[in-house]
Design an enzyme around this catalytic site. Structure first.
Site, mmCIF file in Angstrom:
data_model
loop_
_atom_site.group_PDB
_atom_site.id
_atom_site.type_symbol
_atom_site.label_atom_id
_atom_site.label_comp_id
_atom_site.label_asym_id
_atom_site.label_seq_id
_atom_site.Cartn_x
_atom_site.Cartn_y
_atom_site.Cartn_z
ATOM 1 C CE1 TYR A 199 33.216 16.414 44.658
ATOM 2 C CE2 TYR A 199 32.372 14.543 43.229
ATOM 3 C CZ TYR A 199 32.190 15.323 44.092
ATOM 4 O OH TYR A 199 30.971 16.033 43.258
ATOM 5 C CD GLU A 212 30.926 18.405 46.027
ATOM 6 O OE1 GLU A 212 30.958 17.778 45.148
ATOM 7 O OE2 GLU A 212 31.119 19.787 46.570
#
Lengths: 385, 292
Positions: free
Chosen positions: A101, A189
């Site tokens: 991530y 993101e």
């Protein structure tokens, strides 16, 4: 302004962030064409501005022409948590070895950009944090220095990612930061940030939010704005330069200045009413803006009563009153209005309203009194219909 | 006394030759603000109603001794105008401009923090010290001199609350609008701290709104550092998550930044919070009344 995955990936490509090959599609035929050009297997992904697409059945693997037809047909038009799927993204399938991530965001409290990395990708970031708060590592970036190599190394080592991808993952982070700055993003993101079986680091998803104030220097990004998916009433307001947010209730609200309008919604709710919208007519509202605003408010069929709450500073109450009189002349108004005018030229404004003798317009002196009155009138309207 | 602007203020306005800049600049002058200069590149040597225009802020400061700058230029040029004023050595910059890109403000904010120039705003109504000086767009005639320091993220809501207080007989030491953008030059904490140290201020009223964590952090600060009574107000109890309520900074994301959370954070630290502007005035009257 939130971007769809494929729009975000287009920005990524421009800054050298590795992404799998893919093409957007709005019909089954386009999806098939994209798949044939890319080569099977492909992944078909619903393009909506909400998470949890995979769980909702909005992301499917297709190995053949039959499968892409079937999946594209099923996903187009699908409802994912209130969002209808109008667009697809067809992407060459990746061989997944690891899922990380990565994110760059604006930390409002520190007033600095923050870069984040975790080796536990593929799930919701809140979920990662809940599972193991130490699994997400963070560094602040000095906006005048930019993202430094040592910060990339620190993130990579502290996150505990695989040793052989520390350098390429750091390079991707640097390019994500470049995207964040050059594209005027508030959020970039990537979840998951993929390590393929060939040990390449690739952005498999893209969640990008662009600062609306910066669009004057990003005409290509401004063109991404998907007017088809916006609420028609909100679009109408935007075209007229009004700041408008639709809400669930039946009392139309107009005020001048964002803080005062928020406060007005609260005072109406405290009086037992339910606001139908947030509408800021802005500072220095002229008569014309008021006519536009009344039209936008009344285009919501749920509205049973309308409250005007004006505290004139730059805005002149007589201008507002004139606008209201004009609006009543031009539009068909079937619901009661409560008007509270205070501040610059308020007496003149109230005099104009009194002389115009508008039907079903009630003038109140205070904000609290006006809120109580409009709630009463809305309830009476609900009882009649 | 008052804070930020007062009788010592010598004002230079960037954008004084523009429509809004001249309207509000001249309004400030009529109030009594010592407006000494305007800046518009290429218009040096001209004047606006007798106020000299300079090509650069540096020239304006050198010629007039300006110590405060007000920015009234369009958003795409505003960051540059703030940096120019700071580079010219101005102590206080008040930026009224709305719609400046966040990344511009990140760079400006970071740079200014390394120097001594203080920034108020952007996207703010300015600073008014009643009876002394007005720098910005606050309609001064609603306010009189007094002992309440008022700080707010919003313009018209400030007038509403200030007016409600005025009807109870309160005047103000200073009124400061810090602005509704995500990156504001000055925080609630900094302004509350200035009011705490200002001898004229006896009561501080702080008007927040949804979004960010400023109010929560200020609550902690007040408990540890502020002796004077503080009354709070938070706008946006009925705002839905994920929607920007007019101000770029006014957005609830997830469970963070709600009005309820902010009000509770303040109350937990002993700051009483009015649920409506009227309640704010009620609480203020109670506190000051109790002191007498």
């Amino acid at each position: 302004m939130d971007l769809l995955e494929y729009q975000g990936k287009e920005l990524f490509r421009g800054h050298g962030v590795p992404v799998p090959d893919g093409r957007p599609a709005t019909t089954v035929a386009e999806a098939v064409e994209a798949a044939e050009a890319l080569g099977y297997p492909v992944v078909v992904k619903a393009q909506v501005l909400i998470g949890g697409r995979g769980k909702a059945g909005g992301i499917k693997l297709a190995k053949t022409r039959e499968e892409i037809e079937e999946h594209a047909g099923a996903i187009l038009g699908m409802d994912i948590r209130g969002f209808t799927v109008h667009e697809l993204y067809v992407e060459r399938a990746s061989d997944i070895a690891e899922e990380y991530y990565a994110a760059i965001l604006l930390d409002r409290t520190a007033k600095r950009p923050m870069a984040m990395l975790s080796r536990m990708g593929g799930m919701d970031v809140e979920e990662i944090a809940a599972n193991d708060p130490n699994a997400i590592v963070r560094v602040y970036v000095d906006p005048l220095l930019g993202f430094q190599d040592f910060q990339a190394r620190r993130l990579a080592f502290d996150a505990g990612i695989a040793a052989d991808v520390i350098r390429p993952a750091g390079a991707v982070l640097a390019k994500l930061y470049e995207t964040f700055v050059k594209e005027d993003a508030l959020l970039v993101e990537v979840n998951p940030l993929l390590v393929t079986t060939d040990r390449e680091v690739v952005a498999l998803d893209a969640k990008v939010t662009i600062d609306g104030n910066s669009l004057f220097r990003h005409p290509d990004t401004a063109a991404f704005r998907d007017v088809g998916s916006e609420d028609p009433q909100e679009r109408m307001a935007k075209e007229r330069g009004l700041t408008f947010v639709k809400l669930e209730g039946d009392i139309g609200i107009l005020g001048n200045g964002a803080g005062l309008v928020m406060s007005t919604l609260d005072v109406v709710a405290q009086a037992g009413g339910r606001p139908a919208n947030f509408l800021d007519a802005g500072g220095g509202s002229k008569a014309e803006a008021i006519v536009d605003a009344v039209e936008v408010i009344l285009s919501n069929p749920n509205v049973r009563a309308v409250l005007f709450n004006i505290f004139g500073g730059i805005t002149r109450c007589d201008e507002v009153a004139r606008g209201l009189v004009t609006a009543f002349g031009q539009l068909e108004v079937n619901v009661p209005f409560v008007v509270r005018l205070e501040g610059t030229n308020d007496e003149e404004g109230r005099r104009i309203l009194a002389e115009a003798e508008l039907p079903n317009v009630h003038v109140e002196k205070t904000m609290d009194g006006a809120a109580e009155r409009v709630v009463e009138l809305a309830k009476a309207g609900a009882a009649v219909s | 006394m008052s804070i930020l602007v007062g009788t010592e203020t010598k004002l230079v306005v960037s954008g004084l030759t523009g429509r809004e800049g001249s309207f509000h600049g001249m309004n400030n002058r009529r109030y009594g603000t010592d407006l000494v200069a305007g800046v518009t590149p290429g218009k040096g040597g001209q004047d606006v109603e007798g106020v000299p225009i300079f090509d650069t802020v540096h020239d304006a400061v050198a010629e007039t001794g300006a110590n405060t700058s007000m920015i009234f230029v369009p958003p795409r040029f505003a960051a540059d105008a703030i940096l120019e004023a700071a580079d010219a050595g101005v102590e206080l910059v008040v930026c009224i401009t709305e719609g400046i890109p966040v990344h511009d403000m990140l760079r400006v904010y970071t740079h200014l923090r390394r120097g001594t120039t203080r920034l108020i705003g952007p996207n703010c109504p300015g600073v008014l010290s009643p009876g002394k000086s007005n720098v910005g767009i606050i309609p001064a005639h609603f306010f009189s001199e007094g002992n309440v320091g008022l700080v707010s993220r919003s313009g018209t809501l400030t007038y509403q609350i200030g007016n409600t207080l005025a009807q109870r007989g309160f005047g103000n030491s200073s009124i400061v609008g810090i602005g509704g953008d995500p990156i504001a030059g000055s925080s609630f904490i900094e302004i509350v701290d200035l009011f705490e140290r200002d001898p004229e201020t006896e009561l501080i009223v702080m008007c927040g709104e949804i979004g960010g964590e400023e109010e929560e952090r200020t609550a902690e600060y007040i408990e540890a550092n502020v002796e004077k009574p503080v009354v709070g107000y938070i706008a946006g109890f009925t705002a839905p998550p994920g929607k920007t309520m007019g101000h770029a900074g006014a957005i609830i994301s997830g469970s963070k930044g709600t009005a309820q959370a902010k009000a509770e954070a303040l109350e937990a630290k002993g700051v009483r919070v009015g649920r409506t502007p009227t309640q704010v005035a009620d609480i203020a009257a109670e506190i000051v009344g109790a002191k007498v």
